[in-house]
Design a protein around this motif. Structure first.
Motif: not given
Length: 128
Positions: A73-96
Protein backbone atom coordinates in the motif's frame (compact mmCIF):
# COMPACT_ATOMS: atom_id res chain seq x y z
CA UNK A 1 7.29 -25.95 23.68
CA UNK A 2 5.41 -27.32 20.75
CA UNK A 3 1.71 -28.04 20.83
CA UNK A 4 2.42 -31.80 20.87
CA UNK A 5 4.69 -31.44 23.90
CA UNK A 6 2.09 -29.34 25.73
CA UNK A 7 -0.63 -31.91 25.02
CA UNK A 8 1.62 -34.73 26.26
CA UNK A 9 2.27 -32.80 29.46
CA UNK A 10 -1.45 -32.11 29.92
CA UNK A 11 -2.21 -35.81 29.54
CA UNK A 12 0.50 -36.63 32.06
CA UNK A 13 -1.12 -34.32 34.62
CA UNK A 14 -4.55 -35.76 33.88
CA UNK A 15 -3.18 -39.21 34.69
CA UNK A 16 -1.62 -37.83 37.89
CA UNK A 17 -5.02 -36.40 38.87
CA UNK A 18 -6.64 -39.78 38.31
CA UNK A 19 -4.00 -41.53 40.44
CA UNK A 20 -4.49 -38.97 43.21
CA UNK A 21 -8.26 -39.50 43.00
CA UNK A 22 -7.78 -43.25 43.41
CA UNK A 23 -5.50 -42.70 46.42
CA UNK A 24 -8.07 -40.34 47.92
CA UNK A 25 -10.82 -42.92 47.45
CA UNK A 26 -8.66 -45.56 49.14
CA UNK A 27 -7.34 -43.53 52.07
CA UNK A 28 -9.65 -40.53 52.37
CA UNK A 29 -6.61 -38.34 53.12
CA UNK A 30 -7.18 -34.68 52.30
CA UNK A 31 -3.68 -34.32 50.87
CA UNK A 32 -4.59 -36.69 48.03
CA UNK A 33 -7.64 -34.56 47.27
CA UNK A 34 -5.41 -31.46 47.15
CA UNK A 35 -2.97 -33.28 44.85
CA UNK A 36 -5.86 -34.24 42.57
CA UNK A 37 -7.19 -30.67 42.42
CA UNK A 38 -3.75 -29.21 41.72
CA UNK A 39 -3.08 -31.75 38.97
CA UNK A 40 -6.49 -31.04 37.40
CA UNK A 41 -5.84 -27.30 37.50
CA UNK A 42 -2.44 -27.72 35.88
CA UNK A 43 -3.85 -30.05 33.24
CA UNK A 44 -6.64 -27.59 32.42
CA UNK A 45 -4.14 -24.75 32.09
CA UNK A 46 -1.99 -26.84 29.76
CA UNK A 47 -4.99 -27.69 27.57
CA UNK A 48 -5.79 -23.99 27.32
CA UNK A 49 -2.18 -23.29 26.33
CA UNK A 50 -2.30 -26.05 23.70
CA UNK A 51 -5.47 -24.60 22.20
CA UNK A 52 -3.93 -21.14 22.24
CA UNK A 53 -0.93 -22.36 20.26
CA UNK A 54 -3.03 -22.56 17.08
CA UNK A 55 -4.37 -19.06 17.63
CA UNK A 56 -0.85 -17.78 18.20
CA UNK A 57 0.38 -19.29 14.92
CA UNK A 58 -2.60 -17.80 13.09
CA UNK A 59 -1.89 -14.39 14.60
CA UNK A 60 1.73 -14.54 13.47
CA UNK A 61 0.57 -15.31 9.93
CA UNK A 62 -1.99 -12.52 10.03
CA UNK A 63 0.56 -9.99 11.23
CA UNK A 64 2.96 -11.04 8.48
CA UNK A 65 0.27 -10.76 5.81
CA UNK A 66 -0.84 -7.36 7.09
CA UNK A 67 2.75 -6.15 7.09
CA UNK A 68 3.15 -7.19 3.45
CA UNK A 69 -0.14 -5.57 2.51
CA UNK A 70 0.84 -2.32 4.21
CA UNK A 71 4.21 -2.31 2.43
CA UNK A 72 2.48 -2.72 -0.93
CA UNK A 73 0.00 0.00 0.00
CA UNK A 74 2.89 2.38 0.77
CA UNK A 75 4.43 1.61 -2.62
CA UNK A 76 1.10 2.02 -4.43
CA UNK A 77 0.40 5.31 -2.71
CA UNK A 78 3.85 6.64 -3.57
CA UNK A 79 3.36 5.62 -7.22
CA UNK A 80 0.22 7.73 -7.58
CA UNK A 81 0.48 11.23 -9.02
CA UNK A 82 0.26 13.94 -6.38
CA UNK A 83 -3.16 15.07 -7.63
CA UNK A 84 -4.63 11.61 -7.09
CA UNK A 85 -3.06 11.29 -3.66
CA UNK A 86 -4.76 14.47 -2.51
CA UNK A 87 -8.18 13.19 -3.60
CA UNK A 88 -9.51 11.15 -0.68
CA UNK A 89 -12.17 9.59 -2.90
CA UNK A 90 -9.64 7.63 -4.93
CA UNK A 91 -10.24 3.98 -4.16
CA UNK A 92 -6.57 3.06 -4.23
CA UNK A 93 -5.73 5.92 -1.90
CA UNK A 94 -8.41 4.83 0.53
CA UNK A 95 -7.23 1.24 0.37
CA UNK A 96 -3.63 2.21 0.91
CA UNK A 97 -4.44 4.50 3.82
CA UNK A 98 -6.67 1.89 5.45
CA UNK A 99 -4.04 -0.82 5.13
CA UNK A 100 -1.35 1.45 6.51
CA UNK A 101 -3.47 2.66 9.42
CA UNK A 102 -4.55 -0.91 10.27
CA UNK A 103 -0.92 -2.00 10.27
CA UNK A 104 -0.06 0.88 12.58
CA UNK A 105 -3.03 0.11 14.83
CA UNK A 106 -1.81 -3.46 15.35
CA UNK A 107 1.84 -2.46 15.62
CA UNK A 108 3.09 -4.33 12.57
CA UNK A 109 4.34 -1.36 10.59
CA UNK A 110 7.62 -1.07 12.44
CA UNK A 111 9.41 -2.94 9.66
CA UNK A 112 7.93 -0.78 6.92
CA UNK A 113 10.27 1.62 5.23
CA UNK A 114 9.12 5.23 5.32
CA UNK A 115 7.25 6.25 2.20
CA UNK A 116 8.95 8.37 -0.45
CA UNK A 117 6.88 11.37 0.63
CA UNK A 118 8.04 10.99 4.24
CA UNK A 119 11.66 10.78 3.08
CA UNK A 120 11.27 13.99 1.10
CA UNK A 121 9.71 15.74 4.10
CA UNK A 122 12.61 14.67 6.31
CA UNK A 123 15.15 15.87 3.76
CA UNK A 124 13.43 19.27 3.53
CA UNK A 125 13.45 19.61 7.31
CA UNK A 126 17.16 18.80 7.43
CA UNK A 127 17.91 21.41 4.75
CA UNK A 128 16.09 24.13 6.71
Amino acid sequence: MTKVEIIALAEKWEAAAQRAEARYQDSGAARHLREKEQAEDLSAALWIAANGADDHEALIGLRSALNGLAAKAHAALDALPAANRADDRTILTDLARNAISTARLYGVDSTLAPSAREKKKRQKKKQM
